[in-house]
Design a protein around this motif. Sequence first.
Motif, PDB file in Angstrom:
ATOM      1  N   GLY A  73       0.525  -1.328   0.078  1.00  7.21           N
ATOM      2  CA  GLY A  73      -0.107   0.053  -0.023  1.00  7.21           C
ATOM      3  C   GLY A  73       0.876   1.022  -0.048  1.00  7.21           C
ATOM      4  N   GLU A  74       2.136   1.213  -0.053  1.00  9.01           N
ATOM      5  CA  GLU A  74       2.974   2.288  -0.097  1.00  9.01           C
ATOM      6  C   GLU A  74       3.259   3.063  -1.467  1.00  9.01           C
ATOM      7  N   ILE A  75       3.452   4.095  -1.295  1.00 12.10           N
ATOM      8  CA  ILE A  75       3.614   4.817  -2.599  1.00 12.10           C
ATOM      9  C   ILE A  75       5.007   5.514  -2.531  1.00 12.10           C
ATOM     10  N   LEU A 128       6.693   4.997  -8.392  1.00  8.92           N
ATOM     11  CA  LEU A 128       6.556   5.946  -9.365  1.00  8.92           C
ATOM     12  C   LEU A 128       7.710   6.593  -9.814  1.00  8.92           C
ATOM     13  N   VAL A 129       8.149   6.548 -11.227  1.00  8.67           N
ATOM     14  CA  VAL A 129       9.288   7.037 -11.660  1.00  8.67           C
ATOM     15  C   VAL A 129       8.939   8.485 -12.064  1.00  8.67           C
ATOM     16  N   THR A 130       9.621   9.329 -11.660  1.00  8.78           N
ATOM     17  CA  THR A 130       9.489  10.903 -12.142  1.00  8.78           C
ATOM     18  C   THR A 130      10.621  11.662 -12.076  1.00  8.78           C
ATOM     19  N   ASP A 180       4.752   8.600  -0.421  1.00  9.07           N
ATOM     20  CA  ASP A 180       4.885   8.874   0.815  1.00  9.07           C
ATOM     21  C   ASP A 180       6.372   8.897   1.051  1.00  9.07           C
ATOM     22  N   ARG A 181       7.176   8.404   0.184  1.00 12.82           N
ATOM     23  CA  ARG A 181       8.774   8.406   0.326  1.00 12.82           C
ATOM     24  C   ARG A 181       9.200   8.648  -1.150  1.00 12.82           C
ATOM     25  N   GLU A 182      10.701   9.489  -1.042  1.00 15.12           N
ATOM     26  CA  GLU A 182      11.209   9.464  -2.220  1.00 15.12           C
ATOM     27  C   GLU A 182      12.624   8.909  -2.235  1.00 15.12           C
TER      28      GLU A 182
END
Length: 224
Positions: free
Chosen positions: A29-31, A195-197, A207-209
């Motif tokens: 469930g983490e982003i 998520l790649v950006t 939630d984290r980078e």
Amino acid sequence: MTLLVAEDLHKAFGPTPALVGAGLSIGAGEIVAIMGPSGSGKSTLLHCLAGILRPDRGTVRYQDVDLGSLSDGKRSELRRTEFGFVFQFGQLVPELTCLENVALPLRLAGLKRRDAESRAVEGLARLEVADVAGKRPGETSGGQGQRVAVARALVTSPKVIFADEPTGALDSLNGERVMTLFLGAVRASGTAVVLVTHEPRVAAYADREVVVRDGRSREVERAG
């Protein structure tokens, strides 16, 4: 619960190293946003995490299973059933309607057309693009097409979605709309997202980078 773990990944394309000891973990469930300049290795890291590429060295474990130990067929099955994908340009099938595009993963999994299309209708409505169901991708706007692509990624109820520059081809207004609907849907379903950006405004939704530079990764500490 930790869902996906990559450790000490090395990957080269010919003499050019793309990953040099990169790693990442993601919980259920983490982003998690993977950031970095063009050519830093962030997309290569995503492809290794998803089992599309095999690292030259290091391990990727999904629910405690080493992806490197799986056959190509087993990894393909995992990508069909457990993983979802959203790419910068959607990669919808141009000959199919938007409804048929969203239903396609379910049809490939053996679901009957009526059942698959019923779930596809629900997915399109959730992303607020039910009105384009009968249109082909070329007849939709960029923002609509990307929301259709998100609906397709979500329709199989995956555990993880890999999103590679999902707003990279959109203007800021459409990008904001796509991210709001996308992450609202994944948080409601408990789906994890990698998520790649390269855009800080998109990474801010996570939630984290994790920053990738020169093939190495490091966690970013956020203020507050």
